[in-house]
Design an enzyme around this catalytic site. Structure first.
Site, PDB file in Angstrom:
ATOM      1  N   CYS A  10      23.144  26.687  16.862  1.00  0.00           N
ATOM      2  CA  CYS A  10      22.781  26.506  16.240  1.00  0.00           C
ATOM      3  C   CYS A  10      23.091  24.380  16.610  1.00  0.00           C
ATOM      4  O   CYS A  10      23.859  24.043  16.842  1.00  0.00           O
ATOM      5  CB  CYS A  10      23.673  26.449  14.813  1.00  0.00           C
ATOM      6  SG  CYS A  10      22.373  25.172  13.263  1.00  0.00           S
ATOM      7  N   CYS A  63      25.915   8.678   5.504  1.00  0.00           N
ATOM      8  CA  CYS A  63      26.012   9.054   6.782  1.00  0.00           C
ATOM      9  C   CYS A  63      26.984   8.016   7.417  1.00  0.00           C
ATOM     10  O   CYS A  63      26.460   6.823   7.661  1.00  0.00           O
ATOM     11  CB  CYS A  63      24.948   8.947   7.518  1.00  0.00           C
ATOM     12  SG  CYS A  63      25.273   9.794   9.126  1.00  0.00           S
ATOM     13  N   CYS A  84      20.287   7.064   6.563  1.00  0.00           N
ATOM     14  CA  CYS A  84      20.694   7.323   5.381  1.00  0.00           C
ATOM     15  C   CYS A  84      22.039   6.803   4.595  1.00  0.00           C
ATOM     16  O   CYS A  84      23.077   6.885   5.255  1.00  0.00           O
ATOM     17  CB  CYS A  84      20.886   8.469   5.961  1.00  0.00           C
ATOM     18  SG  CYS A  84      19.578   9.506   6.684  1.00  0.00           S
ATOM     19  N   CYS A  92      18.084  26.233   8.872  1.00  0.00           N
ATOM     20  CA  CYS A  92      19.332  25.846   7.941  1.00  0.00           C
ATOM     21  C   CYS A  92      18.667  24.661   7.071  1.00  0.00           C
ATOM     22  O   CYS A  92      18.867  23.706   8.373  1.00  0.00           O
ATOM     23  CB  CYS A  92      20.524  25.725   8.959  1.00  0.00           C
ATOM     24  SG  CYS A  92      21.617  24.688   8.398  1.00  0.00           S
ATOM     25  N   CYS A 134      27.619  25.449  16.279  1.00  0.00           N
ATOM     26  CA  CYS A 134      26.831  24.478  15.541  1.00  0.00           C
ATOM     27  C   CYS A 134      26.816  22.577  16.392  1.00  0.00           C
ATOM     28  O   CYS A 134      27.965  21.937  15.714  1.00  0.00           O
ATOM     29  CB  CYS A 134      27.234  23.835  13.804  1.00  0.00           C
ATOM     30  SG  CYS A 134      25.209  22.837  13.774  1.00  0.00           S
ATOM     31  N   CYS A 138      23.099   5.626  15.009  1.00  0.00           N
ATOM     32  CA  CYS A 138      22.100   6.535  15.128  1.00  0.00           C
ATOM     33  C   CYS A 138      21.211   5.060  14.132  1.00  0.00           C
ATOM     34  O   CYS A 138      21.901   4.600  13.195  1.00  0.00           O
ATOM     35  CB  CYS A 138      22.080   7.603  13.722  1.00  0.00           C
ATOM     36  SG  CYS A 138      20.890   8.053  13.194  1.00  0.00           S
ATOM     37  N   ARG A 183      25.697  28.110   1.793  1.00  0.00           N
ATOM     38  CA  ARG A 183      26.893  27.376   2.784  1.00  0.00           C
ATOM     39  C   ARG A 183      27.644  26.462   1.835  1.00  0.00           C
ATOM     40  O   ARG A 183      27.117  25.364   1.399  1.00  0.00           O
ATOM     41  CB  ARG A 183      26.747  27.068   4.352  1.00  0.00           C
ATOM     42  CG  ARG A 183      28.002  26.418   5.252  1.00  0.00           C
ATOM     43  CD  ARG A 183      27.395  25.756   6.289  1.00  0.00           C
ATOM     44  NE  ARG A 183      26.224  26.897   7.150  1.00  0.00           N
ATOM     45  CZ  ARG A 183      27.422  28.026   7.979  1.00  0.00           C
ATOM     46  NH1 ARG A 183      28.529  27.899   8.329  1.00  0.00           N
ATOM     47  NH2 ARG A 183      26.713  29.332   8.478  1.00  0.00           N
TER      48      ARG A 183
HETATM   49  N1  SAM Z   1      20.470  13.972  12.990  1.00  0.00           N
HETATM   50  C1  SAM Z   1      20.642  14.384  12.060  1.00  0.00           C
HETATM   51  C2  SAM Z   1      19.919  15.096  10.932  1.00  0.00           C
HETATM   52  O1  SAM Z   1      20.043  14.016  10.373  1.00  0.00           O
HETATM   53  O2  SAM Z   1      19.082  15.651  10.452  1.00  0.00           O
HETATM   54  C3  SAM Z   1      21.941  15.569  12.405  1.00  0.00           C
HETATM   55  C4  SAM Z   1      23.069  14.797  11.692  1.00  0.00           C
HETATM   56  S1  SAM Z   1      23.127  15.065  10.420  1.00  0.00           S
HETATM   57  C5  SAM Z   1      24.963  13.991  10.045  1.00  0.00           C
HETATM   58  C6  SAM Z   1      23.433  16.444   8.933  1.00  0.00           C
HETATM   59  C7  SAM Z   1      23.380  16.542   7.261  1.00  0.00           C
HETATM   60  O3  SAM Z   1      24.857  16.506   7.014  1.00  0.00           O
HETATM   61  C8  SAM Z   1      22.975  15.694   6.908  1.00  0.00           C
HETATM   62  O4  SAM Z   1      21.779  16.190   6.289  1.00  0.00           O
HETATM   63  C9  SAM Z   1      23.609  15.145   5.348  1.00  0.00           C
HETATM   64  O5  SAM Z   1      22.513  16.692   4.316  1.00  0.00           O
HETATM   65  C10 SAM Z   1      24.877  16.065   6.283  1.00  0.00           C
HETATM   66  N2  SAM Z   1      25.367  15.127   6.163  1.00  0.00           N
HETATM   67  C11 SAM Z   1      26.177  13.599   6.763  1.00  0.00           C
HETATM   68  N3  SAM Z   1      26.771  12.874   5.976  1.00  0.00           N
HETATM   69  C12 SAM Z   1      27.456  13.352   5.133  1.00  0.00           C
HETATM   70  C13 SAM Z   1      28.958  13.114   4.060  1.00  0.00           C
HETATM   71  N4  SAM Z   1      28.849  11.462   3.986  1.00  0.00           N
HETATM   72  N5  SAM Z   1      28.758  13.953   3.427  1.00  0.00           N
HETATM   73  C14 SAM Z   1      28.454  14.984   2.848  1.00  0.00           C
HETATM   74  N6  SAM Z   1      27.441  15.833   3.834  1.00  0.00           N
HETATM   75  C15 SAM Z   1      26.495  14.828   4.615  1.00  0.00           C
HETATM   76  C1  DTB Z   2      25.695  20.247   7.317  1.00  0.00           C
HETATM   77  O1  DTB Z   2      24.335  20.200   6.045  1.00  0.00           O
HETATM   78  N1  DTB Z   2      26.610  19.794   6.534  1.00  0.00           N
HETATM   79  C2  DTB Z   2      27.083  19.264   8.249  1.00  0.00           C
HETATM   80  C3  DTB Z   2      25.891  20.338   9.306  1.00  0.00           C
HETATM   81  N2  DTB Z   2      25.100  20.344   8.168  1.00  0.00           N
HETATM   82  C4  DTB Z   2      25.344  19.252  10.070  1.00  0.00           C
HETATM   83  C5  DTB Z   2      27.342  18.137   8.204  1.00  0.00           C
HETATM   84  C6  DTB Z   2      28.438  17.442   7.285  1.00  0.00           C
HETATM   85  C7  DTB Z   2      28.781  15.884   8.318  1.00  0.00           C
HETATM   86  C8  DTB Z   2      29.833  15.574   6.559  1.00  0.00           C
HETATM   87  C9  DTB Z   2      29.695  14.392   7.509  1.00  0.00           C
HETATM   88  C10 DTB Z   2      31.231  13.836   8.828  1.00  0.00           C
HETATM   89  O2  DTB Z   2      31.498  14.344   9.324  1.00  0.00           O
HETATM   90  O3  DTB Z   2      30.655  12.852   8.899  1.00  0.00           O
HETATM   91 FE1  SF4 Z   3      21.375   9.132  11.756  1.00  0.00          FE
HETATM   92 FE2  SF4 Z   3      23.000  10.269   9.636  1.00  0.00          FE
HETATM   93 FE3  SF4 Z   3      20.403   9.787   9.379  1.00  0.00          FE
HETATM   94 FE4  SF4 Z   3      21.033  12.102  10.594  1.00  0.00          FE
HETATM   95  S1  SF4 Z   3      21.980  11.463   8.415  1.00  0.00           S
HETATM   96  S2  SF4 Z   3      19.876  10.465  10.995  1.00  0.00           S
HETATM   97  S3  SF4 Z   3      23.067  10.672  12.311  1.00  0.00           S
HETATM   98  S4  SF4 Z   3      21.742   8.310   9.662  1.00  0.00           S
END
Ligand code: SAM
Ligand code: DTB
Ligand code: SF4
Length: 332
Positions: free
Chosen positions: A147, A79, A76, A207, A116, A72, A279
């Protein structure tokens, strides 16, 4: 302590959340005052609100699948999928439809009611969106709710997803407005709010939630919850994630959150968004059954089940089955 609160609406679960009148606003100070309640008072109040709107003990279960992993462009700080961090994650292209359907069937067999699908995009290209739309149509045919979480949407994309019958779009605000630039700089919170507006306008359920444990303080957590609760229509589903620290990301080594502050965040979300599903999301693997029980007591009524979240481990199916049995919880 008496806390001034907006009207707590008596809508039934599964009905769209009510549109809030303009005076039903939560100030950050009022939300902070909830956080500051004695723990047991807060839990008691949250459980009382919960029982006014939902059947106690019923927990909705969704299964996540990463349909396009890693690479990506965004930064963030939490991530694993941001290309710029060395997290050791192997990039994967968009998953073929038949593999998605195999996973969706397995999720249904394991008792999930919603599937999802997540993609690590800043925003989807139209060609990719068409492929996801096929997935949504086919997963729906299995009798599952759908979702997707695909990043920011351009004009027209939410309508295309709505036409395909998409039930929910996940797009988190992640944290309080003033803390957002500490976490992400490659897009703004306003960009995310614009996408949420597009999803809402297209008639798809929203959501949206956030992450705690990113080094923020209680005021920041109050700012996160106030922001969600004050949306004209609050999200129908509010994921509260506990940071899963990912080696290689900027947030890998921060201080961990007091688990009771996680429970408090759930309780405050329940009180301020009485008709939303709250959730208990990422971070369950690090929680014992007792802590999860407190989260349910605080008003959490949905979880992600299945062995994986997107890129990290979740809870083993056997552990969840045992948890549901120990706590007399019922899957919906
Ligand atoms: N790229 C899309 C976005 O940013 O909306 C979808 C995927 S993103 C991984 C979805 C959500 O997962 C993020 O907004 C964040 O709240 C949660 N998330 C991602 N990595 C995480 C982590 N290491 N620990 C907890 N929550 C996480
Ligand atoms: C959300 O709030 N949490 C989920 C879902 N929406 C997409 C994702 C959590 C990701 C946790 C870290 C990972 O597995 O990469
Ligand atoms: Fe990209 Fe992760 Fe940010 Fe979603 S949360 S926009 S996958 S870097």
């Amino acid at each position: 302590m008496i806390i001034a609160s907006p009207i707590e609406f008596a809508a039934k679960p599964h009905q769209p959340a009510p549109v809030l009148p303009a005076d039903a606003r939560w100030s950050v100070a009022a939300v902070e005052a909830l956080f500051a309640l004695p723990f047991l008072d807060l839990l008691f109040r949250a459980q009382r609100v919960h029982r006014e709107h939902f059947t106690a003990g019923e927990v909705q279960r969704s299964t996540l699948l990463s349909i396009k992993t890693g690479g990506c462009s965004e930064d963030c700080g939490y991530c694993s999928q941001a290309a710029r961090y060395s997290t050791g994650l192997e990039r994967e292209r968009l998953m073929p439809l038949d593999e998605v359907l195999e996973q969706a069937r397995a999720a249904r067999a394991n008792g999930s009611s919603r599937f999802c699908m997540g993609a690590a995009w800043r925003s989807p290209k139209d060609k990719d969106l068409d492929a996801v739309i096929d997935m949504v149509r086919e997963v729906k045919k299995l009798g599952l709710e759908t979702c997707v979480t695909l990043g920011m949407l351009n004009d027209g994309q939410a309508e295309k997803l709505a036409d395909a019958g998409l039930d929910y779009y996940n797009h988190n605000v992640d944290t309080a407005p003033d803390y957002y630039p500490e976490i992400t700089t490659t897009h703004t919170l306003q960009d995310r709010l614009d996408t949420i507006d597009k999803v809402r306008a297209a008639g798809i359920h929203v959501c949206s939630g956030g992450i705690v444990g990113m080094g923020e303080n209680q005021t920041t957590r109050a700012g996160l919850i106030a922001q969600l609760a004050n949306m004209e229509t609050p999200p129908e589903s509010v994921p509260i994630n506990n940071l899963v620290p990912i080696p290689g990301t900027p947030l890998a080594d921060g201080a961990t959150l007091d688990p009771f502050d996680f429970v408090r965040t759930i309780a405050v979300a329940r009180i301020t968004m009485p008709t939303s599903y709250v959730r208990l999301s990422a971070g369950r693997e690090q929680m014992n059954d007792e802590l999860q029980a407190l989260c349910f007591m605080a008003g959490a009524n949905s979880i992600f089940s299945g062995e994986r979240l997107l890129t990290t481990h979740n809870a083993d199916a056997g552990n969840d089955a045992r948890l549901f049995e120990r706590l007399d919880l019922v899957s919906i």
